[in-house]
Design a protein around this motif. Structure first.
Motif, PDB file in Angstrom:
ATOM      1  N   ILE A  41      -4.270   9.298  -6.302  1.00 57.65           N
ATOM      2  CA  ILE A  41      -4.594   8.081  -5.569  1.00 57.65           C
ATOM      3  C   ILE A  41      -5.769   8.342  -4.637  1.00 57.65           C
ATOM      4  O   ILE A  41      -5.766   9.293  -3.855  1.00 57.65           O
ATOM      5  N   LYS A  42      -6.764   7.509  -4.748  1.00 58.58           N
ATOM      6  CA  LYS A  42      -7.934   7.646  -3.882  1.00 58.58           C
ATOM      7  C   LYS A  42      -7.617   7.086  -2.514  1.00 58.58           C
ATOM      8  O   LYS A  42      -7.262   5.917  -2.359  1.00 58.58           O
ATOM      9  N   GLN A  50      -2.591   3.746  -8.307  1.00 57.82           N
ATOM     10  CA  GLN A  50      -3.597   3.331  -7.341  1.00 57.82           C
ATOM     11  C   GLN A  50      -3.342   1.926  -6.822  1.00 57.82           C
ATOM     12  O   GLN A  50      -3.669   1.613  -5.683  1.00 57.82           O
ATOM     13  N   ARG A 108       1.167   2.032  -5.903  1.00 61.24           N
ATOM     14  CA  ARG A 108       1.519   3.044  -4.912  1.00 61.24           C
ATOM     15  C   ARG A 108       3.041   3.176  -4.809  1.00 61.24           C
ATOM     16  O   ARG A 108       3.637   3.080  -3.740  1.00 61.24           O
TER      17      ARG A 108
END
Length: 455
Positions: free
Chosen positions: A2-3, A176, A179
């Protein structure tokens, strides 16, 4: 992976509020609430999701905050959380990624003018059903509770059964967009460390936008199965007592938020056919149940192909079993009768799943009469074929794993087709292929499906 948003919370109260209003659709989404109030003579803003907040807890918190005077205001957010927040779960956050994740997860986030940080107050509550016993995985004895869609409730059900400091439940997330919360549970003194490291590395390196199908999406992302091997690589259970027993055996249990079942690994074919009833009875009874279930499971795969093989070679049939020979005229080849009935049984099963409960029983009776008596009298099917397929259909329910049931069905279909095509050699080739599917089906730990060892 996850960015994450690297933007930090600044000392400027106006900039923090402007950024929150820019990222969160406060004006567009009716359920995202921005609540302004004054605490100790300073401007403050609450951000929370309507429906996730306990009204009683929030009223008590606000009443406490309104009583704070300017002289009582500490110098920083950390000191404020200790002295002025009368709640158990409070955390000071320093970057907006954590703030956004917590707000959208249901916690309440508070910005106070002059504080370089955000107070996260976990007074959320999720809509949840009761922890009733699951319909699919019932037990004649033992507890009558089951997992629900709230991950915290599920971890509490297992923690209640294992009061050991070695029980570790690590929380992470994947997706992403979604979550989704994921809990990796294990006994630190019994778990296979190599397997645990491999699992955690795979979860951390996931490149998925969301887990739209919750646990199934996670399982597919963790282990890219070969499409032609239908045997399941994970064991699922909706019973917390089964999950707790697996933890004590040294296995890893993975819980996914919004999913009412636990994913257990490593697993083997023997684990798949186990159920809770095996452990709630005396040893000899439990062993008998396991042996009988194993024999019936094997019979569901080989019973109809063996019958087809002997019907194609009547001279091989011992005289003592001559009564099994088809007596009536065979209008449709036996192989097509078996294949049509396999498809019909699945059609009835799908119809039963989508039938209202009040109508399922009468419709099942009608379907049984039509599929049984009338189909034989019409000449489409022979009574012997109907009998043996009825046994197979009922015997499939002796083992609790739904995916394993369909894997065995595909093996049976393959054996039927090969036996009809190549006779004895087809049956032998089919048996070899079934064995190969089991032997070369690797688990997440890399070991054989037939040989899973624990530390």
């Amino acid at each position: 992976m996850i960015k994450k948003d690297e933007k930090k919370i600044s000392s400027s109260f106006e900039e923090n509020i402007a950024y929150m209003d820019q990222v969160l659709p406060v004006k567009e989404s009716f359920d995202i609430i921005k609540r302004e109030m004054e605490i100790g003579g300073r401007k403050s803003f609450f951000y929370f999701i309507d429906g996730f907040v306990k009204d009683e807890a929030m009223l008590k918190l606000m009443d406490s905050f309104l009583s704070v005077t300017e002289e009582d205001m500490p110098e920083d957010a950390q000191a404020f959380s200790v002295k002025e927040v009368p709640y158990v779960e409070v955390e000071v956050l320093t970057d907006f990624d954590q703030v956004m994740r917590n707000v959208l997860s249901g916690t309440s986030c508070l910005f106070i003018e002059g504080y370089e940080g955000c107070l996260c107050i976990d007074c959320r509550t999720y809509p949840a059903r009761s922890v009733d016993e699951p319909d699919k995985d019932k037990s004649l004895r033992g507890s009558r509770d089951g997992f629900v869609e709230t991950i915290v409730f599920n971890t509490a059900l297992m923690r209640r059964r294992i009061r050991d400091p070695h029980l570790v439940m690590e929380m992470t997330e994947a997706g992403q967009a979604s979550r989704t919360d994921i809990a990796v549970c294990y006994m630190s003194d019994r778990v296979d460390r190599e397997l645990l490291k491999n699992l955690k590395n795979r979860i951390e390196s996931l490149q998925v936008g969301d887990l739209r199908m919750n646990q199934q999406s996670l399982a597919e992302a963790l282990f890219k199965r070969k499409w032609f091997n239908p045997f399941p690589k994970f064991k699922y259970t909706e019973r917390p007592d089964t999950a707790a027993a697996c933890l004590l055996e040294g296995k890893v249990v993975v819980l996914v938020d919004n999913s009412p079942s636990a994913l257990i690994l490593p697993t083997s074919i023997l684990d798949m056919i186990e159920e809770a009833n095996d452990y709630y009875f005396p040893t000899i009874t439990g062993v008998y149940l396991k042996v009988s279930r194993t024999l019936i499971t094997i019979a569901t795969v080989f019973f109809t192909p063996l019958y087809l093989l002997f019907m194609q070679n009547l001279r091989w049939l011992p005289s003592i079993f001559s009564f099994v020979v088809v007596q009536d005229q065979v209008n449709i080849p036996l192989i097509w009768q078996f294949l049509l009935l396999e498809l019909s049984i699945d059609g009835l099963r799908l119809a039963a799943m989508n039938t209202p409960t009040m109508l399922s029983t009468p419709l099942s009776v009608i379907a049984g009469i039509v599929m049984g008596e009338f189909s034989v009298e019409s000449g489409w099917f022979n009574s012997e074929v109907m009998l043996y397929m009825a046994f197979v259909a009922v015997a499939n329910y002796t083992q609790p794993n739904f995916e394993l049931g369909y894997a065995l069905k595909f093996m049976r279909l393959m054996l039927l087709v090969l036996t009809a095509w190549l006779n004895l050699w087809g049956f032998i080739i089919g048996c070899i292929l079934v064995l190969c599917f089991l032997i070369f089906n690797k688990t997440l730990s890399g070991r054989s499906y037939l040989n899973v060892k624990l530390n």
